[in-house]
Design an enzyme around this catalytic site. Structure first.
Site, short mmCIF file in Angstrom:
data_model
loop_
_atom_site.label_atom_id
_atom_site.label_comp_id
_atom_site.label_asym_id
_atom_site.label_seq_id
_atom_site.Cartn_x
_atom_site.Cartn_y
_atom_site.Cartn_z
N THR A 72 114.92 38.61 164.99
CA THR A 72 115.25 37.28 165.03
C THR A 72 114.18 36.24 165.20
O THR A 72 114.16 35.66 164.54
CB THR A 72 116.59 37.23 165.89
N ASN A 93 111.18 39.24 169.66
CA ASN A 93 112.29 38.26 170.57
C ASN A 93 111.70 38.36 171.94
O ASN A 93 111.61 37.29 172.41
CB ASN A 93 113.54 38.90 170.45
N LYS A 151 121.90 30.98 168.88
CA LYS A 151 120.86 31.68 169.48
C LYS A 151 119.88 30.40 169.73
O LYS A 151 119.62 29.56 168.89
CB LYS A 151 120.21 32.58 168.75
N ASP A 152 119.33 30.28 171.00
CA ASP A 152 118.23 29.30 171.17
C ASP A 152 117.12 29.51 170.32
O ASP A 152 116.40 28.55 169.63
CB ASP A 152 117.91 29.34 172.73
N ARG A 153 116.57 30.76 170.11
CA ARG A 153 115.56 30.83 169.20
C ARG A 153 115.81 30.59 167.81
O ARG A 153 114.92 30.22 167.00
CB ARG A 153 114.95 32.48 169.09
N ASP A 294 124.94 38.46 163.06
CA ASP A 294 124.09 39.44 163.63
C ASP A 294 124.99 39.87 164.87
O ASP A 294 124.76 41.10 165.06
CB ASP A 294 122.82 38.71 164.48
N ASP A 341 116.84 36.40 158.33
CA ASP A 341 115.97 36.80 159.29
C ASP A 341 115.31 38.31 159.18
O ASP A 341 114.19 38.47 159.59
CB ASP A 341 115.97 36.35 160.68
N HIS A 342 116.38 38.81 158.81
CA HIS A 342 116.34 40.39 158.61
C HIS A 342 117.60 41.00 158.02
O HIS A 342 118.29 40.29 158.10
CB HIS A 342 115.73 41.20 160.05
N HIS A 476 118.13 46.68 164.18
CA HIS A 476 116.99 46.46 163.10
C HIS A 476 115.83 46.29 163.67
O HIS A 476 115.65 46.33 164.69
CB HIS A 476 117.57 45.07 162.23
#
Length: 498
Positions: A72, A93, A151-153, A294, A341-342, A476
């Site tokens: 991610t 991550n 998610k923060d990221r 996800d 993202d994936h 992943h």
């Protein structure tokens, strides 16, 4: 994702030449969405969601990320910077910091504090600018940029270094939070949004299928052994009583459901209104990242009814959002891209039960084997850390002992390569010398390797094998197509059909 960056450049050129500059650009990342999900669920999508974007916009049908690991953090960073982890520095991550001798998280920042959250987050670990940064620079920071995600990221990395704000969901409070990197307190519009307590409303409801469960023919039976269970006393089947599950996972349970997507969409609408995005002379940029697919993919796997229902509901979610943009920003005045993202692997146990080569790798066993081989040959395990299929060696000790660093790396790699599920290994010595090899997967590993942040030995897993602690669900991170092939869709002002 070089294709993606090329289209961004061409699109911006189109805006300049044809005066079709959009009032608002919306970047949407759907976490863990494989390209084949578009085809799998196509017949049950409505006309106003994914089909509107695909039929009226531009789609790359065979877009792949060209690096590993496909996680991610690196995914969001690569989409918005147009480069790879080797350059932008978000190599995973979480990764091991040699300087601090501990694992660090991609957006953790001890120099700032959380606002309505316990932890400070920022993009300080991101070493390059993003397209959102470049937009701010190009307009003397008059353009507004906001990032929002569960998610923060997923909020921080797309919004970039110079964003007006980035907001993520706090599973403890059920509200959106930010950090002092951006502002000392939440803006009034976000406070008002949090005061609506949508999470409280959602968590006191049920997750039921949109259609009768027996009509979900694109999925495996609802009751199967390959899916995780929130409650060990019950089967992983619909309906899900969220108020009961909240006792186990708090507000975080919403992240696994379509309600997580709704929270992001509604927060995005609040940002458009609160920040008056799309109302000024400059183009503004809203970054939305939908994390719930996800969470569901990890927990239930790609063949689950839960995932199919997630995407059918997301299709309706997007249709409503596009209609909102038409009314708020104006038809023909906004541009959007949708990507991921994936991707994600199938559940290895399911594949194995159908005689398809697959399996799970236990990271602890890999680390133990490497340490044993190094100790046997050199008298010391010499391993500082093992993470993301990478071995971090104690290079200082290697020098003190007068050992050949490249020989130590080779010894560690060979010890891992004989284990089930490990296809081959690559070393930092080899990459430093420019000995990349001719295979595309070798180049993918090299593009994801950063000499300061990555390990000394990189392991490549066999297709359909993965390091994952749970026997159910999936993950992943590999260079194989199921992890790298993602949708790339463009629609709106300045975008031609194709």
């Amino acid at each position: 994702m070089r294709q993606l960056l090329t289209v961004f450049i061409l699109t911006l050129s189109c805006f300049r030449l044809s005066a079709q500059q959009p009032k608002l650009v919306v970047g949407i990342v759907i976490d863990q969405m494989r390209q084949d999900y578009i085809y799998r669920y196509w017949e049950r999508f409505g006309d106003s969601g994914f089909k509107r974007i695909i039929n009226g916009g531009y789609m790359f049908e065979n877009a792949h990320f060209n690096y590993v690991p496909t996680y991610t953090g690196p995914g969001h960073a690569s989409i918005y910077t147009g480069t790879t982890p080797a350059i932008h520095g978000i190599v995973a991550n979480d990764w091991f910091s040699r300087e601090d001798r501990k694992s660090i998280y991609c957006v953790d920042d001890t120099t700032c504090q959380g606002v309505e959250s316990n932890m400070g987050k920022s993009p300080r670990n991101l070493k390059t600018t993003t397209i959102t940064d470049q937009l701010r620079l190009a307009t003397q920071f008059r353009s507004k940029v906001v990032g929002i995600s569960i998610k923060d990221r997923g909020a921080v990395l797309p919004a970039g270094h110079s964003a007006n704000g980035a907001y993520w969901f706090d599973s403890k409070t059920g509200a959106f939070a930010t950090s002092t990197f951006y502002m000392p307190e939440l803006p009034k519009w976000m406070q008002e949004f949090n005061n609506k307590k949508l999470a409280e409303t959602f968590v006191n409801s049920k997750w039921e299928t949109l259609y009768p469960v027996n009509t979900y023919k694109a999925s495996a039976p609802d009751d199967n052994n390959y899916e995780g269970r929130f409650d060990t006393s019950s089967r992983p089947v619909f309906p899900y009583n969220l108020s009961k599950l909240k006792e186990i996972r708090g507000y975080g349970i919403l992240s696994y459901t379509p309600y997580g997507n709704t929270l992001v969409t509604e927060a995005g609408k609040a940002a458009i209104t609160g920040e008056q995005m799309g109302k000024g002379k400059e183009t503004d940029f809203l970054c939305l990242s939908y994390s719930s697919p996800d969470y569901a993919g990890h927990f239930f796997g790609p063949q689950a009814v839960e995932l199919e229902d997630m995407y059918l509901r997301l299709d309706r979610e997007l249709a409503g959002f596009f209609n909102y943009l038409d009314k708020t920003i104006g038809k023909g005045k906004w541009t959007i891209f949708i990507t991921a993202d994936h991707g994600g692997n199938e559940v290895p146990a399911m594949l194995a039960d159908h005689r398809i080569p697959a399996g799970r790798i236990k990271g602890k066993e890999v680390e133990t084997a490497i340490k044993a081989a190094l100790k046997d040959r050199f008298g010391d395990s010499l391993v500082l850390h093992y993470e993301n299929d990478q071995v971090y060696l104690d290079t200082a000790k290697v020098k003190v002992l007068g050992l050949d660093e490249c020989l130590v790396q080779e010894t560690a790699g060979k010890a891992a390569a004989v284990l089930p599920g490990i296809a081959r290994y690559y070393t930092a010595c080899r990459f430093t010398k420019g000995d990349i090899g001719i295979l595309e997967v070798e180049h993918a590993l090299y593009r994801g390797w950063n000499s300061k942040e990555s390990g000394d030995v990189l392991l490549l897993t066999e297709p359909a094998w993965m390091e994952y602690s749970s026997p159910t669900g999936t993950t992943h991170g590999s260079p194989w197509a199921y992890d790298t092939r993602v949708p790339v869709l463009f629609y709106g002002s300045g975008i031609k059909k194709g």
